[in-house]
Design an enzyme around this catalytic site. Structure first.
Site, PDB file in Angstrom:
ATOM      1  N   ASP A 143       0.723  -1.063  -0.114  1.00 59.05           N
ATOM      2  CA  ASP A 143      -0.009  -0.386   0.026  1.00 59.05           C
ATOM      3  C   ASP A 143       0.712   1.307   0.073  1.00 59.05           C
ATOM      4  OD1 ASP A 143      -1.918   1.913   0.284  1.00 59.05           O
ATOM      5  OD2 ASP A 143      -3.202   0.869   1.624  1.00 59.05           O
TER       6      ASP A 143
HETATM    7  C1  NOJ Z   1      -4.134   3.946   0.330  1.00 57.58           C
HETATM    8  C2  NOJ Z   1      -5.153   3.062   0.164  1.00 57.58           C
HETATM    9  O1  NOJ Z   1      -5.377   2.207   1.177  1.00 57.58           O
HETATM   10  C3  NOJ Z   1      -5.214   2.183  -1.031  1.00 57.58           C
HETATM   11  O2  NOJ Z   1      -6.478   1.573  -0.782  1.00 57.58           O
HETATM   12  C4  NOJ Z   1      -4.931   3.301  -2.240  1.00 57.58           C
HETATM   13  O3  NOJ Z   1      -4.942   2.365  -3.434  1.00 57.58           O
HETATM   14  C5  NOJ Z   1      -3.592   3.964  -2.087  1.00 57.58           C
HETATM   15  N1  NOJ Z   1      -3.519   4.812  -0.776  1.00 57.58           N
HETATM   16  C6  NOJ Z   1      -3.528   4.808  -3.239  1.00 57.58           C
HETATM   17  O4  NOJ Z   1      -4.160   5.915  -3.193  1.00 57.58           O
END
Ligand code: NOJ
Length: 725
Positions: free
Chosen positions: A223
């Protein structure tokens, strides 16, 4: 392809370019000119392309789950995939599939409800849809996220979800297993720790389970800033570091990968073969989706939509609005309908009350990340949401619908002027009260809510508003837009609250889909994808913000007993059980038949080898384990007066000493039938469907004893039909 690449080239394909332009997307792998690799664009969100114009805002995950309709889930996936492809995006950052374990979970709405089987089926169809190849053989890579047990937003990057092996396998892993089965190209790790090891570097989860047991051949990405180490993550199975920053404080190009990865190989901390494996996985996903064949260049700029040089405003919406309206209607759950209060029949007069019936007066996409609750709620907030191209509010849709009837419509969007609400509602043939409850990702704080909800109450005085209207109008109809369950105790049993419509998070066609259900143009056929309790203490709760310690320990002590399973195990009655939903017509079930299918001799050998030998890579996905072993068929008849859809559900009762909850969902089917018509519905059960995860043998094993198959209208309803396996 990777064979002749240098260490630097291999390292370059497994890292993002930081967190800012010139990359156009939320994550960007830079081109590698020396080997002719064009780079990759990674972009949110699970409901549509995020920070882009001329895109659709689809119904949320929780809404597609509520349809209990595999076909619609596939079509939604296809439409999503087409929009990402049309914008030149290689990797779409969805779907999310964490189970709605706790009632307040801020991101529950991004996922597919609280049951692993339901979430698994919807994840499978969504991914198959998203990764459909177009006529040129090109498609978009999907990302199954967030692996795994990423169920809290409060201190999400510090808390540890602690769960045992059986709970992990039978519940939280199942949607990921189905994703791998669907051919998902990528898996994103969660921000959280699992059993006190960061998900991004948890070798047991990434190497042993995902790449081992499930045989996953694609890319495991972090993530955003979710990797907490270099060498440990890389050896722990992480293949790609996104977005390429070391944390959210440093944007100077420092990263755990990049130069640190090449250094780690050169000093012997990471074997070169591992970097080759990482690069191979990224390329495998790229080839799988035909992205080597003149893949369209990214034609939008997620950092600057008004830059004419980089945003060409390509309209990718097609006619998806039709599907969006259908899904949102199909995912609307009718919870209460006394004396056929609904559907509305050409009412002479109506009152429409509540801020949730109207668009945001500040404008369509006023709040960054949709991080505000002012006006009708059609999506939660955070990176899981995207911009609305338009949003049809309930008020305007109802007004258009009733125009030909000459209905007089009174309305107020002021939730706090109860005197006004009551005076408008009084004397009208029916009063519709629109209320909501919002939640989201911890990137925004909305009215004191930091992601996970603080409580399960309706927002903006919804309870008082409903009561004020119900006090004066005998036909009060409540419509709820919500990210999850709400406390209804104050009003649900009020005799004047004659109907409750659970509209979930419908996306851009909100008002139209709701009107379709209210006026009977669409027979309600949504089913709750989680249970709504009578008492707050019957839920599992998110860690309250006040309890926070540096590393909150979130113990999954409930083990297999989340959601409806807990009510069954503890003999508690919820208000509305998982799987519940009313209809304007009626259905009957009869003629249950169970047929055992013979596996081929090759499959029988494969299965017995599985059980007798040490597990091989991919063994949890062995075709024989998932082949149909028993077919359960029933006859479904529409015994009412209208055409409509129904969702017969199959629950399995395991042998008494197998340690399973009293019953678990193992089948559902959405069927459409005209009045008086009937059809045969078949549920297929595999050896896997009847197995438990045997922690000693480390295998899926069918417990000995007899199984009971129940056909029921929800998870707690007394069975309509029963049979034995
Ligand atoms: C954090 C989020 O938890 C995730 O789901 C997302 O794809 C990424 N940020 C990118 O924005």
């Amino acid at each position: 392809m990777v064979k002749n690449w240098t260490l630097e080239e291999k390292s370059a394909i497994v890292i993002g370019d930081s967190w800012s332009p010139p990359g156009l997307c939320i994550g960007n792998v830079n081109p590698i000119p020396s080997v002719g690799f064009p780079g990759l664009c990674l972009q949110d969100a699970p409901v549509g392309v995020r920070v882009a114009d001329l895109v659709s805002a689809f119904p949320a995950g929780v809404t597609i789950a509520s349809t209990f309709d595999r076909n619609l889930a596939r079509l939604r996936g296809e439409a999503l995939g087409a929009e990402f492809l049309g914008k030149g995006i290689n990797i779409a950052l969805g779907p999310g599939m964490n189970l709605a374990r706790n009632a307040e979970g801020g991101r529950n709405w991004e996922g597919f409800g609280a049951d692993p089987y339901l979430a698994g089926e919807v994840a499978y169809e969504t991914i198959r849809g998203m990764q459909t190849l177009n006529k040129d053989g090109q498609g978009v890579q999907a990302v199954a996220k967030h692996y795994i047990a990423n169920d809290e937003e409060h201190l999400r990057a510090e808390s540890s979800s602690n769960l045992d092996d059986r709970t992990l396998h039978e519940l939280h892993l199942h949607p990921f297993l189905k994703s791998v089965q669907a051919g998902v190209a990528n898996v994103m790790t969660g921000y959280n720790l699992v059993n006190n090891s960061w998900a991004a570097q948890n070798s047991k989860l990434n190497n042993d389970i995902l790449k081992g047991e499930l045989g996953f051949q694609g890319t495991i990405m972090s993530d955003w800033a979710g990797a907490r180490s270099g060498v440990a993550s890389i050896l722990g199975g992480l293949d790609m570091n996104m977005p390429g920053v070391i944390d959210w404080l440093h944007f100077d190009g420092t990263s755990y990968f990049g130069g640190n990865l090449t250094a780690a190989v050169n000093n012997g901390s990471v074997p070169l073969s591992r970097v080759t494996d990482m690069a191979t996985r990224v390329l495998a996903s790229w080839f799988l989706l035909g992205q080597d064949k003149n893949f369209p260049a990214t034609n939008f700029n997620g950092w600057n939509l008004t830059d004419p040089a980089t945003n060409s405003h390509v309209n990718v919406q097609g006619d998806h609005y039709k599907l969006i309206r259908q899904i949102a209607a199909s995912g609307t759950v009718l919870l209460k309908n006394v004396n056929n209060a609904l559907p509305l029949q050409k009412p002479k007069s109506l009152a429409i009350i509540g801020d949730d019936a109207f668009p945001d007066p500040n404008g369509l996409n006023f709040y960054q990340y949709r991080g505000g609750n002012n006006g009708t709620l059609a999506v939660g907030w955070g990176s899981g949401a995207n911009d609305f191209p338009y949003l049809v509010g309930p008020f305007s849709a109802i007004v258009s619908k009733v125009k030909p009837y000459g209905t007089s419509v009174k309305s107020s969007r002021d939730n706090y002027d109860l005197t006004l609400a009551a005076s408008l509602a009084k004397g009208q043939e029916a009063a519709l009260v629109f209320v909501n409850s919002d939640g989201g990702e911890t990137v925004s704080v909305v009215e004191g809510v930091e992601g996970d909800r603080n409580d399960l109450l309706l927002w903006h005085g919804g309870d008082e508003l409903i009561l004020a209207v119900a006090a004066v109008n005998k036909k009060t109809i409540v419509v709820v837009h919500s990210v999850g369950p709400v406390d209804m105790a104050a009003w649900i049993d009020h005799p004047n609250v004659v109907a409750v419509v659970w509209a979930n998070l419908p996306g851009q066609e909100s008002g139209n889909s709701c009107t379709d259900v209210l006026f009977g143009d669409y027979n309600p056929s949504g089913r709750l994808p989680y249970t709504i309790a009578k008492n707050d203490e019957d839920y599992l709760h998110a860690t309250p913000i006040t309890d926070l310690v540096p590393n909150p320990q979130v113990n999954y002590d409930e083990k297999l007993n989340i959601d409806y399973r807990a009510y069954l195990t503890n003999n508690k009655t919820p208000r509305f059980a998982f799987g519940f939903g009313l209809s304007y017509t009626t259905f009957s079930y009869s003629s249950l038949k169970i047929k055992e299918s013979k596996l081929s001799s090759a499959q029988t050998t494969e299965l017995s080898n599985y059980l007798s030998r040490k597990s091989a890579v991919g063994s949890s996905l062995l075709p024989s384990l998932h082949a149909t072993k028993w077919s359960v068929s029933i006859k479904v008849k529409n015994t009412g007066k209208r055409t409509g859809e129904d969702v017969p559900q199959l629950y399995l009762v395991y042998p008494a000493d197998s340690g399973e909850p009293p019953r678990v969902l193992r089948g559902f089917e959405k069927v459409k039938l005209q009045s008086g018509h009937s059809t045969t519905v078949t549920f297929n059960l595999s050896t896997y469907d009847l197995s438990i995860w045997d922690v000693v043998k480390q295998k899926w094993t069918v417990p000995t004893g007899s199984f009971t198959v129940l056909i029921a209208t929800d998870a707690l309803a007394s069975p309509s039909l029963e049979g034995k396996i």
